[in-house]
Scaffold this motif. Structure first.
Motif, mmCIF file in Angstrom:
data_model
loop_
_atom_site.group_PDB
_atom_site.id
_atom_site.type_symbol
_atom_site.label_atom_id
_atom_site.label_comp_id
_atom_site.label_asym_id
_atom_site.label_seq_id
_atom_site.Cartn_x
_atom_site.Cartn_y
_atom_site.Cartn_z
ATOM 1 N N ASP A 7 33.484 17.928 -68.552
ATOM 2 C CA ASP A 7 33.233 18.210 -67.140
ATOM 3 C C ASP A 7 34.530 18.732 -66.535
ATOM 4 O OD1 ASP A 7 32.645 18.003 -64.264
ATOM 5 O OD2 ASP A 7 30.937 16.776 -64.908
ATOM 6 N N ARG A 13 34.256 12.932 -64.550
ATOM 7 C CA ARG A 13 34.518 12.338 -65.870
ATOM 8 C C ARG A 13 34.833 10.854 -65.733
ATOM 9 N NH1 ARG A 13 37.920 16.879 -66.320
ATOM 10 N NH2 ARG A 13 39.780 15.557 -66.519
ATOM 11 N N ASP A 53 28.583 19.006 -68.815
ATOM 12 C CA ASP A 53 28.290 19.619 -67.523
ATOM 13 C C ASP A 53 27.750 21.029 -67.762
ATOM 14 O OD1 ASP A 53 28.145 20.029 -64.802
ATOM 15 O OD2 ASP A 53 30.272 20.488 -64.579
ATOM 16 N N MET A 56 30.393 25.242 -65.078
ATOM 17 C CA MET A 56 31.846 25.114 -65.159
ATOM 18 C C MET A 56 32.471 26.491 -64.996
ATOM 19 S SD MET A 56 32.355 22.322 -68.264
ATOM 20 C CE MET A 56 31.067 23.014 -69.305
ATOM 21 N N THR A 77 24.699 16.998 -67.886
ATOM 22 C CA THR A 77 24.910 16.404 -66.565
ATOM 23 C C THR A 77 25.030 17.546 -65.567
ATOM 24 O OG1 THR A 77 27.323 16.376 -66.876
ATOM 25 C CG2 THR A 77 26.105 14.408 -67.542
ATOM 26 N N THR A 78 24.343 17.439 -64.447
ATOM 27 C CA THR A 78 24.343 18.530 -63.482
ATOM 28 C C THR A 78 24.048 18.006 -62.087
ATOM 29 O OG1 THR A 78 23.279 20.623 -62.871
ATOM 30 C CG2 THR A 78 21.906 18.996 -63.962
ATOM 31 N N LYS A 98 23.576 14.350 -61.106
ATOM 32 C CA LYS A 98 24.681 13.683 -60.416
ATOM 33 C C LYS A 98 24.283 13.408 -58.965
ATOM 34 C CE LYS A 98 28.116 16.317 -63.070
ATOM 35 N NZ LYS A 98 29.196 17.321 -62.949
#
Length: 236
Positions: A7, A13, A53, A56, A77-78, A98
């Motif tokens: 991430d 993180r 993630d 990025m 993860t988003t 998230k």
């Protein structure tokens, strides 16, 4: 289980690492702040799972996976729910929105399986148990190679046959053939690599060749030059 967190946001993180502290079965072996760094650390540690993630700077999580020969188990993860729902209509291990909720994290970890055998080097062949990431347009799949019945060359692309899907990947059949374990995959001709586990029937064909029918219904001609080796492998 060994895990790596990828991430670009340090706080994200740290928050995920804090949540994972409640799961003693997970060992965070490293972190990465960008895709290029992540690829190096994944190759170094060979983790059981990567928390990745999507958005990025410079490169997305999708683009990172497309560059990898061997894809680990990934939990995305988003912060973008609409993007996640669109991208994961197809067969991803899981994705977490998230801020990550402890209950959802537990559900995701329950989907992770411990690797039965660790890779022993970058040059190790891809076996039928390995998992690959396939992205075609907005659609994404995590596919075990044992589920892929056929690879078909189409110009500078390869058509990947699994389930009812036939997405295209930008790769040469020769390069793929060098990476696949020939105990499970066979180069039938200039255009085709078949999964031996999907062979349903074999018939004689013109000029000493063979015609192989796969369980998915495809009929593939084995060239005369390859027929002798194919007979030997299939104990014909």
């Amino acid at each position: 289980m060994k895990a790596i967190i990828v991430d670009d946001e340090r706080l994200a993180r740290k928050e995920l690492a804090s949540l994972l502290a409640s799961h003693p079965e997970i060992e965070i072996v490293d972190e990465a702040a960008n895709p290029d760094e992540a690829v190096e650390k994944i190759e170094k540690h060979d983790p059981d799972v990567v928390f990745l993630d999507i958005q990025m700077p410079g490169k997305t999580g999708f683009e990172m996976l497309e560059e990898m020969e061997r894809v680990p188990q990934v939990i995305f993860t988003t912060a973008y729910d609409e993007f996640a729902l669109k991208a994961f209509d197809y067969n991803a291990l899981d994705y977490l929105l998230k801020p990550i909720q402890p209950e959802r994290l537990t559900e995701s970890l329950n989907k992770v399986t411990i690797k039965s055998a660790k890779s022993e080097g970058k040059d190790q062949k891809l076996s039928s148990k390995d998992q690959v990431f396939v992205k075609d347009g907005d659609k994404c799949w995590f596919v075990k190679l044992e589920e892929v019945r056929l690879f078909e060359s189409d110009g500078n692309y390869i058509k990947v046959y699994f389930d009812k899907f036939k997405p295209m990947i930008h790769k040469s059949l020769n390069a793929l053939d060098e990476r696949l374990d020939d105990r499970h995959f066979f180069r039938a001709s200039r255009k085709h690599i078949i999964n031996l586990g999907w062979v349903e029937s074999i018939d004689t064909w013109f000029n000493g060749g063979l015609l192989v029918q796969l369980k998915g219904g495809e009929k593939i001609e084995v060239s005369r030059r390859q027929s002798a080796r194919f007979r030997e492998m299939m104990s014909l």
